[in-house]
Write a protein that holds these residues in place. Structure first.
Motif, PDB file in Angstrom:
ATOM      1  N   ARG A 142       0.835  -1.199   0.000  1.00 47.14           N
ATOM      2  CA  ARG A 142       0.000   0.000   0.000  1.00 47.14           C
ATOM      3  C   ARG A 142       0.875   1.256   0.000  1.00 47.14           C
ATOM      4  O   ARG A 142       1.872   1.336   0.715  1.00 47.14           O
ATOM      5  CB  ARG A 142      -0.917   0.000   1.216  1.00 47.14           C
ATOM      6  N   SER A 143       0.486   2.243  -0.772  1.00 45.62           N
ATOM      7  CA  SER A 143       1.213   3.510  -0.807  1.00 45.62           C
ATOM      8  C   SER A 143       0.938   4.296   0.476  1.00 45.62           C
ATOM      9  O   SER A 143      -0.025   4.031   1.199  1.00 45.62           O
ATOM     10  CB  SER A 143       0.779   4.343  -2.015  1.00 45.62           C
ATOM     11  N   LEU A 144       1.774   5.282   0.740  1.00 47.27           N
ATOM     12  CA  LEU A 144       1.559   6.140   1.908  1.00 47.27           C
ATOM     13  C   LEU A 144       0.246   6.892   1.754  1.00 47.27           C
ATOM     14  O   LEU A 144      -0.518   7.038   2.726  1.00 47.27           O
ATOM     15  CB  LEU A 144       2.723   7.115   2.067  1.00 47.27           C
ATOM     16  N   ALA A 145      -0.034   7.340   0.530  1.00 50.36           N
ATOM     17  CA  ALA A 145      -1.304   8.031   0.284  1.00 50.36           C
ATOM     18  C   ALA A 145      -2.485   7.106   0.574  1.00 50.36           C
ATOM     19  O   ALA A 145      -3.491   7.519   1.162  1.00 50.36           O
ATOM     20  CB  ALA A 145      -1.360   8.518  -1.167  1.00 50.36           C
ATOM     21  N   GLY A 146      -2.345   5.833   0.174  1.00 50.19           N
ATOM     22  CA  GLY A 146      -3.401   4.863   0.439  1.00 50.19           C
ATOM     23  C   GLY A 146      -3.597   4.625   1.928  1.00 50.19           C
ATOM     24  O   GLY A 146      -4.723   4.498   2.405  1.00 50.19           O
ATOM     25  N   SER A 147      -2.501   4.589   2.670  1.00 51.85           N
ATOM     26  CA  SER A 147      -2.586   4.390   4.123  1.00 51.85           C
ATOM     27  C   SER A 147      -3.313   5.551   4.791  1.00 51.85           C
ATOM     28  O   SER A 147      -4.120   5.358   5.711  1.00 51.85           O
ATOM     29  CB  SER A 147      -1.181   4.244   4.711  1.00 51.85           C
ATOM     30  N   LYS A 148      -3.041   6.759   4.314  1.00 53.01           N
ATOM     31  CA  LYS A 148      -3.725   7.932   4.868  1.00 53.01           C
ATOM     32  C   LYS A 148      -5.205   7.913   4.520  1.00 53.01           C
ATOM     33  O   LYS A 148      -6.053   8.343   5.323  1.00 53.01           O
ATOM     34  CB  LYS A 148      -3.067   9.208   4.349  1.00 53.01           C
ATOM     35  N   LEU A 149      -5.522   7.409   3.321  1.00 54.40           N
ATOM     36  CA  LEU A 149      -6.925   7.295   2.916  1.00 54.40           C
ATOM     37  C   LEU A 149      -7.671   6.361   3.857  1.00 54.40           C
ATOM     38  O   LEU A 149      -8.815   6.640   4.248  1.00 54.40           O
ATOM     39  CB  LEU A 149      -6.995   6.767   1.484  1.00 54.40           C
ATOM     40  N   TRP A 150      -7.044   5.261   4.225  1.00 55.10           N
ATOM     41  CA  TRP A 150      -7.644   4.336   5.180  1.00 55.10           C
ATOM     42  C   TRP A 150      -7.911   5.061   6.501  1.00 55.10           C
ATOM     43  O   TRP A 150      -8.935   4.835   7.144  1.00 55.10           O
ATOM     44  CB  TRP A 150      -6.722   3.136   5.413  1.00 55.10           C
ATOM     45  N   GLY A 151      -6.993   5.938   6.891  1.00 59.83           N
ATOM     46  CA  GLY A 151      -7.172   6.697   8.126  1.00 59.83           C
ATOM     47  C   GLY A 151      -8.419   7.564   8.079  1.00 59.83           C
ATOM     48  O   GLY A 151      -9.163   7.649   9.070  1.00 59.83           O
ATOM     49  N   TYR A 152      -8.674   8.198   6.933  1.00 60.64           N
ATOM     50  CA  TYR A 152      -9.887   9.005   6.784  1.00 60.64           C
ATOM     51  C   TYR A 152     -11.129   8.145   7.003  1.00 60.64           C
ATOM     52  O   TYR A 152     -12.066   8.545   7.702  1.00 60.64           O
ATOM     53  CB  TYR A 152      -9.946   9.603   5.374  1.00 60.64           C
ATOM     54  N   ALA A 153     -11.126   6.965   6.383  1.00 64.72           N
ATOM     55  CA  ALA A 153     -12.294   6.083   6.501  1.00 64.72           C
ATOM     56  C   ALA A 153     -12.500   5.629   7.944  1.00 64.72           C
ATOM     57  O   ALA A 153     -13.633   5.598   8.440  1.00 64.72           O
ATOM     58  CB  ALA A 153     -12.128   4.873   5.585  1.00 64.72           C
ATOM     59  N   PHE A 154     -11.428   5.293   8.636  1.00 68.50           N
ATOM     60  CA  PHE A 154     -11.552   4.836  10.021  1.00 68.50           C
ATOM     61  C   PHE A 154     -12.016   5.962  10.949  1.00 68.50           C
ATOM     62  O   PHE A 154     -12.797   5.736  11.876  1.00 68.50           O
ATOM     63  CB  PHE A 154     -10.228   4.264  10.507  1.00 68.50           C
ATOM     64  N   MET A 155     -11.556   7.181  10.694  1.00 74.48           N
ATOM     65  CA  MET A 155     -11.961   8.308  11.531  1.00 74.48           C
ATOM     66  C   MET A 155     -13.457   8.600  11.380  1.00 74.48           C
ATOM     67  O   MET A 155     -14.105   9.054  12.330  1.00 74.48           O
ATOM     68  CB  MET A 155     -11.141   9.550  11.162  1.00 74.48           C
ATOM     69  N   ARG A 156     -14.008   8.357  10.210  1.00 75.93           N
ATOM     70  CA  ARG A 156     -15.421   8.662   9.963  1.00 75.93           C
ATOM     71  C   ARG A 156     -16.352   7.512  10.337  1.00 75.93           C
ATOM     72  O   ARG A 156     -17.571   7.659  10.299  1.00 75.93           O
ATOM     73  CB  ARG A 156     -15.628   8.995   8.484  1.00 75.93           C
ATOM     74  N   ALA A 157     -15.806   6.359  10.638  1.00 74.89           N
ATOM     75  CA  ALA A 157     -16.627   5.171  10.869  1.00 74.89           C
ATOM     76  C   ALA A 157     -17.619   5.391  12.009  1.00 74.89           C
ATOM     77  O   ALA A 157     -17.297   5.998  13.035  1.00 74.89           O
ATOM     78  CB  ALA A 157     -15.736   3.974  11.181  1.00 74.89           C
TER      79      ALA A 157
END
Length: 326
Positions: A203-218
């Motif tokens: 996974r790219s660093l950008a992809g990892s940060k994207l996952w963070g956005y999704a987890f924060m909004r869950a």
């Protein structure tokens, strides 16, 4: 039109054709790309003129698979791939609407090989087996049934299709047969760690940060039985992430304690894509079908109209009602 052909029927029919055009479903996953790569390898081994493609590019994590470099992004089937001496093989695709246009052609042999229970049997020859863990498993059986040699390169695609559609042998569709096929493939010299790192540790660093956005909004439904999150179009633009960087998020949301269903909504230019996952015994296929979607009982998807906020509200309200009795 043969509602359910045998693997022997399919082999005899395509063996007579000089050219094979292999197509996979939109936004292809590991089973689609793995199966397409394996079929292409097999066709080349048999001396066929092969081409393959789909409506969307191959995700970067599958770049290691053979012949990905000749995969074509197409909107429709080129005329040169149609005719009585040609075969169109559609893999892992439940409906023509999920594939390139023009695959329904009376002059060309259309072969439909899939494991989705809601497959529409749109081919002249159809082989649909929902009991198979992946389309790649069906191809393994087809290659064995043919009696022709199976090139080692094809094993990479078969293994990739099986591990991705079984969640690396953790989903309920994992069978002893899936393990037996994996045993045979690994015995042939395929390296499982290398494949794992290509797919799951890439996974790219950008992809990892994207996952963070999704987890924060869950958030969850009031009973805690469903977990939902979403990604905005501007999230991808801001981070420099692509659509495939969100693959796997919906599976992780299902790992929340007490969750029986998870949903991820992803905003696009003119649609909102919804991915569902569920535990064994709880079907999300019916959920997706409410919005003309489909898939497997434990993995399904659909599309909603924008705006994203309204789509999130609609899905959350539906999940509140749907999970009352699960």
């Amino acid at each position: 039109m043969n509602d359910q052909a045998t693997l022997k029927d399919i082999f005899k029919a395509i063996e007579k054709k000089d050219t094979w055009a292999i197509f996979v479903h939109e936004r292809p996953d590991g089973d689609a790309i793995g199966s397409g790569s394996a079929f292409y390898c097999w066709g080349i081994e048999m001396g066929k003129k092969c081409s393959w493609g789909g409506t969307h590019p191959v995700p970067k994590v599958y770049d290691f698979l053979p012949y990905v470099n000749v995969y074509q992004v197409l909107e429709t089937v080129p005329d040169q791939l149609k005719g009585p001496d040609k075969a169109i093989i559609v893999l892992d695709t439940s409906s023509p609407s999920r594939c390139v246009s023009g695959i329904e052609d009376d002059l060309t042999l259309i072969v439909n090989i899939d494991h989705h229970v809601d497959n529409r049997r749109f081919g002249h020859l159809n082989y649909v087996d929902p009991a198979s863990c992946a389309t790649a498993e069906i191809l393994w059986d087809l290659f064995k049934e043919s009696g022709r040699s199976m090139p080692k390169d094809a094993l990479l695609g078969i293994y990739t299709g099986i591990i991705t559609d079984t969640g690396h042998f953790t989903y309920s569709n994992t069978t002893s047969k899936a393990h037996a096929i994996a045993h045979d493939i690994l015995s042939a010299g395929i390296n499982p760690e290398q494949i794992f790192r290509h797919i799951y540790a890439n996974r790219s660093l950008a992809g990892s940060k994207l996952w963070g956005y999704a987890f924060m909004r869950a958030s969850s439904t009031s009973n805690g039985k469903a977990v939902i999150s979403w990604l905005k179009l501007e999230d991808f633009e801001k981070l420099g992430a692509d659509s495939y960087d969100s693959e796997g998020i919906v599976n992780q949301l299902l790992y929340v304690r007490g969750a029986k269903i998870s949903a991820l909504l992803t905003e696009g230019e003119d649609e909102v894509r919804v991915s569902f996952r569920s535990i064994t015994g709880v079907s999300v296929r019916e959920l997706a079908q409410r919005w003309d979607g489909g898939g497997h009982p434990q993995a399904a998807a659909c599309k909603l109209c924008p705006p994203l906020e309204r789509a999130v509200e609609t899905v959350l309200q539906t999940l509140e009602e749907y999970t009352k009795d699960v």
